[in-house]
Design an enzyme around this catalytic site. Structure first.
Site, mmCIF file in Angstrom:
data_model
loop_
_atom_site.group_PDB
_atom_site.id
_atom_site.type_symbol
_atom_site.label_atom_id
_atom_site.label_comp_id
_atom_site.label_asym_id
_atom_site.label_seq_id
_atom_site.Cartn_x
_atom_site.Cartn_y
_atom_site.Cartn_z
ATOM 1 N N TRP A 408 1.004 -1.378 0.058
ATOM 2 C CA TRP A 408 -0.009 0.150 0.028
ATOM 3 C C TRP A 408 0.832 1.248 0.016
ATOM 4 C CZ3 TRP A 408 -0.114 4.088 3.325
ATOM 5 C CH2 TRP A 408 -1.348 4.957 3.550
ATOM 6 N N ASP A 475 -3.632 4.656 -2.525
ATOM 7 C CA ASP A 475 -4.597 5.185 -1.813
ATOM 8 C C ASP A 475 -4.646 6.872 -1.852
ATOM 9 O OD1 ASP A 475 -6.780 5.346 0.121
ATOM 10 O OD2 ASP A 475 -5.802 4.000 1.525
ATOM 11 N N ASP A 542 -15.093 1.586 1.720
ATOM 12 C CA ASP A 542 -14.498 1.014 2.902
ATOM 13 C C ASP A 542 -15.364 0.184 3.917
ATOM 14 O OD1 ASP A 542 -11.795 1.669 2.742
ATOM 15 O OD2 ASP A 542 -11.937 3.438 4.231
HETATM 16 C C1 DGJ Z 1 -8.143 3.830 3.354
HETATM 17 C C2 DGJ Z 1 -8.513 2.809 2.536
HETATM 18 O O1 DGJ Z 1 -9.834 2.834 1.847
HETATM 19 C C3 DGJ Z 1 -8.545 1.583 3.244
HETATM 20 O O2 DGJ Z 1 -8.695 0.276 2.824
HETATM 21 C C4 DGJ Z 1 -7.157 1.444 3.729
HETATM 22 O O3 DGJ Z 1 -6.067 1.145 2.951
HETATM 23 C C5 DGJ Z 1 -6.588 2.625 4.795
HETATM 24 N N1 DGJ Z 1 -6.960 3.619 4.400
HETATM 25 C C6 DGJ Z 1 -5.388 2.711 5.165
HETATM 26 O O4 DGJ Z 1 -5.118 3.843 5.783
#
Ligand code: DGJ
Length: 724
Positions: A408, A475, A542
């Site tokens: 990530w 992200d 999320d």
């Molecule tokens: C937001 C994302 O949507 C989550 O899946 C995760 O990666 C978090 N950020 C991590 O900070």
């Protein structure tokens, strides 16, 4: 031929398999829109134009009242030039004459297409054909070019336009949309995808259009959780399966706007492009500015037809061909199981147990370089307390287990609590306010400043030196506020930031060649075609509660193909915590690019065996997810059931999904007609063994309680296979 020009009537016919888009060069060299809809022959249809001159209208010639821009359809709508509707472009040449009158000069029709300057666009394919039209302003020193690319098989036309300053004075552009499209009449409805964080695109809103202006737009710097650049205009009587429907979307990831105006005469105008709020671009002598690309489609199969056209186009011409139809990784992501609490041992243990569940890719989410959201964005240095041997060692060990390795990053942001910010406080954040507004403890990195882009690329290059990366989750966790780039004016900063993001994407794609990028923006805050150009799949939300996910996935599918929607089997810890069966979770998550996000180490052997079966089942059905035609049958917004089908292009395989959401009593005792099958083929229901023709399944339908026998559940997958 997709594009035909009739010299006599000076009419352009842009034909796709099922649609025609027709416009002409008027006697006054204005581009006049005539028709968009179902495929027609190349007849002379200029008669359809409204030539009436009403009081208070200006017209082109002193001698004749033959033509007024105020009543006819236009391909580009300029300001201050007699068309009193909403303009699609507004510019101001530094001279004493600010009328914006653009006249046709010439055109060219050619195979292939030209790229869009600095931005992603639909890719060239063997079939596509282009029309480029040169327009000049007879009173100002500039030229405008309109580009139309015809994607024949997909029934899509891609449009963008450029403006070049040919003089030595400044040209100030305050609006420069990607497209203008005028329809006679206004008996239409508009459909948009609404939502917010945790419910992105889950609310499919249909509104009758009325006199005045309707706007679908975003002002947060990105496309946002609450709006989406996808929009449909359809006949008021059109529905999911039939009727005239027009789809619009933008290949753009910033502030966008789609305006629909119904004018005084009851005619309808659509404008789509960069949102013009506070937009002001100074185009210096010799420079060219380009709009992003808009894509449009027409279908007489209602909203479902628009979706299928766009799904085909996105898979064939927007997503990278290496990934579009290729088997996707079945990932396990560390976020929901561990959040920031990571260590090499934990991940290796997770990897070992994941293998037993048919998982093939381990994705280390946030937490590898920090302990909370309060720090270290911008530094991206592995936390040696958690990973004493570094990322390479971790990746190598995961590969040694026969699994892929993913990570990530959030490269467009910087934490105030980071070395990079401390050392570059005046130049690295996209706000130079005294105390910039903070969100999720972070600032947006100023990507209008190339130094920041170069820094991030080099930082990641160093950090990932020798690390074999198969997957990258990208992200983006805040909106833009108080934007002010170091080197650009306030009116340019939002768009320049988007251009900077694209530059960073191109650079990191190059750095991590071959890795699959998954896009994410605090869930689905940037689910758009600009992102899909770089990332074949996007984390939809999320919110992983499968009940709520049904709405999110169903809504998202109006615009984007299931394979682009990343869906995970989870514990649902993040959101409601409502219990749900394994089966229900699998049936919901297998709608799109499938993966897991739970601590499989805590599962029993039996549960791991079930997940392994699900992974195999997903692989069996994966081609339907990657390339099938989607038929939405019952919207979850009915609040009782949800049903949809995916049918292979050759119509030999189909997957039918049915969910009971809020039903009471003997809920499955009703019939449902299937769709998309070949009426002439015989299909075997893989669950019951029953053989019926496509004709019967689509006209008589199926009885749901017969289908499932005594087994009752809240979600089912049923496969139909055609017999030879
Ligand atoms: C937001 C994302 O949507 C989550 O899946 C995760 O990666 C978090 N950020 C991590 O900070």
């Amino acid at each position: 031929m997709g594009i035909v020009f009739d010299n006599k009537s000076k009419t352009f016919y842009l034909n796709t398999q099922n649609s025609s888009y027709v416009f002409c060069v008027s006697d006054f060299n204005t581009l006049e829109h005539l028709y968009y809809g179902k495929r027609i022959p190349s007849d002379d249809i200029r008669y359809i134009s409204n030539r009436q001159i009403y009081s208070f209208q200006s017209h082109e010639s002193r001698d004749s009242r033959a033509f007024s821009t105020a009543t006819v359809g236009l391909e580009i709508a300029t300001f201050n030039s007699g068309d009193f509707r909403t303009p699609s472009v507004i510019y101001d040449y530094e001279s004493n004459l600010n009328a914006n009158r653009l006249r046709y000069v010439s055109h060219e029709i050619y195979k292939g297409r030209k790229a869009v300057l600095g931005m992603p666009c639909s890719r060239e394919n063997a079939e596509c054909e282009s029309l480029g039209i040169l327009l000049c302003d007879d009173q100002n020193q500039l030229e405008v070019r309109l580009f139309y690319v015809v994607y024949y098989s997909e029934n899509v036309i891609a449009r963008h336009q450029t403006i070049k300053n040919l003089g030595d004075k400044n040209l100030k552009i305050s609006k420069f949309a990607s497209m203008n499209l005028d329809f006679y009449g206004s008996d239409y409805h508009v459909v948009t995808l609404e939502g917010m964080y945790l419910s992105e695109r889950s609310n499919v809103v249909r509104t009758p259009i009325r006199k005045g202006v309707f706007k679908n737009n975003s002002l947060v710097g990105t496309t946002s959780h609450h709006k989406n650049p996808f929009m449909v205009l359809c006949d008021s009587c059109a529905d999911e399966h039939s009727g005239n429907a027009y789809g619009f979307n933008l290949i753009y990831s910033g502030n966008f706007s789609e305006e629909i105006e119904v004018d005084r005469l009851g005619d309808t105008r659509i404008i789509a492009g960069i949102d013009d709020t506070a937009f002001c671009w100074n185009l210096v002598s010799g420079q060219t500015f380009s709009s992003p690309e808009a894509i449009i489609t027409y279908s007489d199969e209602g909203l479902g037809g628009v979706s299928r056209n766009f799904h085909n186009h996105i898979r064939n011409n927007i997503i990278e061909s290496d990934f579009a139809y290729a088997k996707r990784p079945i990932v396990i992501n560390t976020w929901e199981p561990f959040f920031f609490d990571l260590s090499e041992d934990k991940i290796l243990h997770l990897a070992k147990e994941s293998k037993k569940c048919g998982i093939d890719t381990i994705v280390v989410d946030d937490g590898w370089f920090r302990n909370s959201i309060k720090e270290n964005l911008g530094d991206f240095k592995v936390d040696k307390n958690k990973f004493p041997l570094g990322l390479k060692s971790l990746a190598d060990k995961i590969h040694a287990q026969g699994l892929n390795f993913g990570i990530w990053i959030e490269p467009e942001m910087v934490s105030p609590n980071s070395d990079y910010y401390r050392e570059n406080a005046n130049t690295c954040a996209l706000s130079n306010a005294n105390e910039p507004l903070i969100s999720r403890n972070q600032y947006v990195l100023d990507l209008t400043n190339d130094e920041n882009i170069d820094y991030i690329v080099n930082r990641l290059k160093q950090e990932f030196d020798g690390v074999e990366l198969d997957y990258l989750k990208w992200d983006y966790n805040r909106y833009i506020t108080e934007a002010s780039g170091l080197n650009c004016s306030a009116g340019e900063v939002y768009h320049r930031q988007v251009l900077g993001s694209y530059k960073l994407f191109f650079a990191l794609k190059d750095l991590f060649k071959g890795a699959l990028f998954e896009n994410c923006a605090g869930g689905g805050g940037r689910f758009d075609l600009g992102m899909l150009y770089f990332s074949p799949q996007v984390w939809a939300s999320d919110n992983t509660d499968p009940y709520e996910r049904l709405y999110i996935q169903y809504g998202t599918s109006y615009a984007y193909p299931p394979s682009a929607i990343s869906c995970h089997f989870t514990e649902g810890k993040c959101t409601s915590g409502r219990p749900s069966s394994f089966e229900f979770r699998y049936n919901v998550a297998s709608f799109g690019a499938y993966g897991y996000e739970l601590n499989v180490c805590e599962l029993s052997d039996n549960e791991k065996a079930i997940l392994s079966e699900y992974s195999s089942k997903y692989r069996e059905d994966e081609q339907l997810v990657l390339s099938g035609d989607l038929y939405r049958l019952i919207s979850p917004e009915s609040n009782t059931f949800c049903a949809y089908m995916m049918v292979s292009k050759d119509k030999n395989r189909a997957k039918f999904n049915f969910f009971s959401i809020n039903a009471r009593g003997l809920t499955e005792t009703f019939t449902l007609k299937l769709m998309g099958l070949d009426p002439k083929k015989l299909y075997k229901n893989q669950n019951t063994g029953l053989i019926l023709s496509g004709e019967t399944l689509m006209n008589v339908g199926i009885r749901l309680n017969d289908l499932f026998g005594k087994k009752r559940s809240d979600g089912y997958t049923v496969n139909f296979v055609a017999l030879d």
